[in-house]
Scaffold this motif. Structure first.
Motif, PDB file in Angstrom:
ATOM      1  N   TYR A 173       0.748  -1.333  -0.091  1.00  0.00           N
ATOM      2  CA  TYR A 173       0.013   0.071  -0.075  1.00  0.00           C
ATOM      3  C   TYR A 173       0.713   1.264  -0.035  1.00  0.00           C
ATOM      4  O   TYR A 173       0.204   2.206  -0.281  1.00  0.00           O
ATOM      5  CB  TYR A 173      -0.882   0.049   1.404  1.00  0.00           C
ATOM      6  N   VAL A 174       2.099   1.158   0.340  1.00  0.00           N
ATOM      7  CA  VAL A 174       3.271   2.157   0.200  1.00  0.00           C
ATOM      8  C   VAL A 174       2.726   3.370  -0.898  1.00  0.00           C
ATOM      9  O   VAL A 174       2.670   4.624  -0.568  1.00  0.00           O
ATOM     10  CB  VAL A 174       4.382   1.982   0.514  1.00  0.00           C
ATOM     11  N   ASN A 175       2.878   2.907  -1.900  1.00  0.00           N
ATOM     12  CA  ASN A 175       2.595   3.461  -3.085  1.00  0.00           C
ATOM     13  C   ASN A 175       1.381   4.372  -3.322  1.00  0.00           C
ATOM     14  O   ASN A 175       0.969   5.233  -4.082  1.00  0.00           O
ATOM     15  CB  ASN A 175       3.040   3.068  -4.469  1.00  0.00           C
ATOM     16  N   GLN A 176       0.202   3.847  -2.753  1.00  0.00           N
ATOM     17  CA  GLN A 176      -1.107   4.425  -2.633  1.00  0.00           C
ATOM     18  C   GLN A 176      -1.316   5.471  -1.788  1.00  0.00           C
ATOM     19  O   GLN A 176      -2.221   6.266  -1.615  1.00  0.00           O
ATOM     20  CB  GLN A 176      -2.174   3.104  -2.313  1.00  0.00           C
ATOM     21  N   LEU A 177      -0.401   5.737  -0.753  1.00  0.00           N
ATOM     22  CA  LEU A 177      -0.413   6.867   0.265  1.00  0.00           C
ATOM     23  C   LEU A 177       0.025   8.049  -0.110  1.00  0.00           C
ATOM     24  O   LEU A 177       1.020   8.232  -1.134  1.00  0.00           O
ATOM     25  CB  LEU A 177       0.078   6.197   1.540  1.00  0.00           C
ATOM     26  N   GLN A 200       7.894   3.710  11.059  1.00  0.00           N
ATOM     27  CA  GLN A 200       9.180   3.822  10.687  1.00  0.00           C
ATOM     28  C   GLN A 200       9.200   3.573   9.281  1.00  0.00           C
ATOM     29  O   GLN A 200       9.864   3.981   8.268  1.00  0.00           O
ATOM     30  CB  GLN A 200       9.954   3.068  11.774  1.00  0.00           C
ATOM     31  N   ARG A 201       8.629   2.817   8.838  1.00  0.00           N
ATOM     32  CA  ARG A 201       8.691   2.034   7.356  1.00  0.00           C
ATOM     33  C   ARG A 201       8.102   3.127   6.482  1.00  0.00           C
ATOM     34  O   ARG A 201       8.806   3.673   5.574  1.00  0.00           O
ATOM     35  CB  ARG A 201       7.664   0.989   7.374  1.00  0.00           C
ATOM     36  N   LEU A 202       6.937   3.970   6.760  1.00  0.00           N
ATOM     37  CA  LEU A 202       6.380   4.711   5.950  1.00  0.00           C
ATOM     38  C   LEU A 202       7.136   6.102   6.015  1.00  0.00           C
ATOM     39  O   LEU A 202       7.087   6.786   5.024  1.00  0.00           O
ATOM     40  CB  LEU A 202       4.775   5.071   6.302  1.00  0.00           C
ATOM     41  N   SER A 203       7.713   6.348   7.033  1.00  0.00           N
ATOM     42  CA  SER A 203       8.291   7.569   7.163  1.00  0.00           C
ATOM     43  C   SER A 203       9.671   7.597   6.383  1.00  0.00           C
ATOM     44  O   SER A 203      10.266   8.699   5.731  1.00  0.00           O
ATOM     45  CB  SER A 203       8.706   8.147   8.588  1.00  0.00           C
ATOM     46  N   ALA A 204      10.123   6.478   6.177  1.00  0.00           N
ATOM     47  CA  ALA A 204      11.295   6.099   5.444  1.00  0.00           C
ATOM     48  C   ALA A 204      11.116   6.555   3.996  1.00  0.00           C
ATOM     49  O   ALA A 204      11.942   6.851   3.015  1.00  0.00           O
ATOM     50  CB  ALA A 204      11.997   4.957   5.549  1.00  0.00           C
ATOM     51  N   GLU A 205       9.793   6.289   3.635  1.00  0.00           N
ATOM     52  CA  GLU A 205       9.311   6.643   2.273  1.00  0.00           C
ATOM     53  C   GLU A 205       8.870   8.105   2.010  1.00  0.00           C
ATOM     54  O   GLU A 205       8.281   8.524   1.095  1.00  0.00           O
ATOM     55  CB  GLU A 205       8.315   5.863   1.918  1.00  0.00           C
TER      56      GLU A 205
END
Length: 98
Positions: free
Chosen positions: A49-53, A74-79
């Protein structure tokens, strides 16, 4: 880097603003009750889902008690996604669940 807030801080924001909440608990946990209006993205499927946010939207992230939501933040903030970990998770939520 992500921020963390207490459940009382989140409840204030939830009741007074239009905020986006992601619940990263697994499906069986979600089905036992969740905050109405939350998006369900299990931690185990987060990478899908990362690319959909939207990187321009702040996301408040909740799990059962705050550990998995911290990993998700942590994972999302890295993106480059703005995230806020909700300490205490759904176990600290005092509002209604659906």
């Amino acid at each position: 880097m992500y921020k963390s807030i207490s459940m009382s801080e989140f409840e204030h924001k939830w009741n007074n603003k239009n905020v986006t909440l992601i619940d990263v608990r697994e499906l069986d946990e979600w089905e036992t009750g969740h905050v109405e209006g939350a998006q369900h993205i299990p931690l185990s499927k987060l990478d899908e889902y990362v690319n959909q946010l939207d990187k321009n939207t702040p996301y408040y992230v909740m799990c059962h008690s705050g550990g998995r939501s911290a990993m998700a933040c942590q994972r999302l903030s890295a993106e480059g996604i703005d995230t806020v970990n909700i300490l205490g998770g759904i176990s600290a939520w005092k509002g209604d669940k659906v």
